[in-house]
Design an enzyme around this catalytic site. Sequence first.
Site, mmCIF file in Angstrom:
data_model
loop_
_atom_site.group_PDB
_atom_site.id
_atom_site.type_symbol
_atom_site.label_atom_id
_atom_site.label_comp_id
_atom_site.label_asym_id
_atom_site.label_seq_id
_atom_site.Cartn_x
_atom_site.Cartn_y
_atom_site.Cartn_z
ATOM 1 N N HIS A 47 0.843 -1.200 0.000
ATOM 2 C CA HIS A 47 0.000 0.000 0.000
ATOM 3 C C HIS A 47 0.881 1.255 0.000
ATOM 4 C CE1 HIS A 47 -2.745 -2.947 2.142
ATOM 5 N NE2 HIS A 47 -3.513 -2.537 1.155
ATOM 6 N N GLN A 50 -17.791 -8.027 -0.122
ATOM 7 C CA GLN A 50 -16.864 -8.848 -0.904
ATOM 8 C C GLN A 50 -16.377 -10.071 -0.135
ATOM 9 O OE1 GLN A 50 -14.125 -5.315 -1.291
ATOM 10 N NE2 GLN A 50 -12.528 -6.859 -1.225
HETATM 11 O O1 PAF Z 1 -7.965 -4.568 -2.731
HETATM 12 C C1 PAF Z 1 -8.667 -4.204 -1.775
HETATM 13 O O2 PAF Z 1 -8.169 -3.882 -0.692
HETATM 14 C C2 PAF Z 1 -10.182 -4.152 -1.934
HETATM 15 O O3 PAF Z 1 -10.642 -5.193 -2.720
HETATM 16 C C3 PAF Z 1 -10.716 -2.792 -2.437
HETATM 17 C C4 PAF Z 1 -10.225 -2.498 -3.847
HETATM 18 C C5 PAF Z 1 -10.264 -1.696 -1.489
HETATM 19 C C6 PAF Z 1 -12.248 -2.820 -2.467
HETATM 20 O O4 PAF Z 1 -12.783 -3.065 -1.214
#
Ligand code: PAF
Length: 299
Positions: free
Chosen positions: A37, A61
């Site tokens: 990140h 998700q």
């Molecule tokens: O990659 C992630 O951390 C997640 O899938 C995202 C893109 C923030 C969507 O919740």
Amino acid sequence: MKIIRTPRSMTVWSEGLRREGVTIGFVPTMGALHDGHRSLIRAARLQCDALVVSIFVNPTQFAPTEDLTKYPRPIAKDHALCREEGVDVCFEPTAQAMYPEGFQTTVTVPALARRWEGAARPHHFAGVATVVTKLFSMVQPQLALFGQKDYQQAALVRQLVNDLNLGGAILVRPTVRERDGLALSSRNVYLSPDERRIAPLLFQSLQAGRQTIEGGKSDVAAIERIMRQTIEQEPTIHVEYLAVCDPDSLEPLPVVAARAVLLGAIRLGPVRLIDNLVVKMPGGKSGLRVDREVKVLTD
Ligand code: PAF
């Protein structure tokens, strides 16, 4: 650094800046931030006037059997990393604000979501596509960054941003790895010491596939066999898939003509790990749609 917690305040902030001609960069995350990140945040910081990082563990998700409730949430550490990297806004909406009573719209990208992670986690990409669409409409970024580690997610987001004219550019940055090759992931903290020791075999098997292709072999069955042999040295690893695919459509390739993406997913005890490598045949056109080489403009 400002912390914004409601979709409405996020939109007001972004609209204000856009009116003044300020460019907004965006790194969407689920928190538990690591150096992968950090590399996205740094790249965005260099290219935009204002930088937003969202931290939202998106419930839609995750399947009911997955790790939503135990997903790591080290918020103080995340804020410290964002401050160090000069982030202007951490956007941290609640699940209630994102999905209020009566919410019913879902965004899907059917062809790109059909295989691989989409097959292993049937509702995952609809959750990702829906939340990304919502986040984009609130943050209104000119540039958003995603990691190559989640290759299928990046491909799907690029498609969705194009299809729905969400505006902005999508930049995909290379995977950041530990010294032994293990791709950084917020889920690596779940690995026991023994699992952690053998986890780099996933990357090693992708590398074996890449070397085979770069050595001139184009027969996918043979390439996949070599990848499997590398990983099957370790019987406790369960291979979910190791595949040689078209880097744009993610459909399996029968032979490698010019370029390919090698996709892999394994299970180590309760932990699922994914990784990928993009490769080209000797003399083939570069297929890398990653980093500075390709900035995919969607507008
Ligand atoms: O990659 C992630 O951390 C997640 O899938 C995202 C893109 C923030 C969507 O919740």
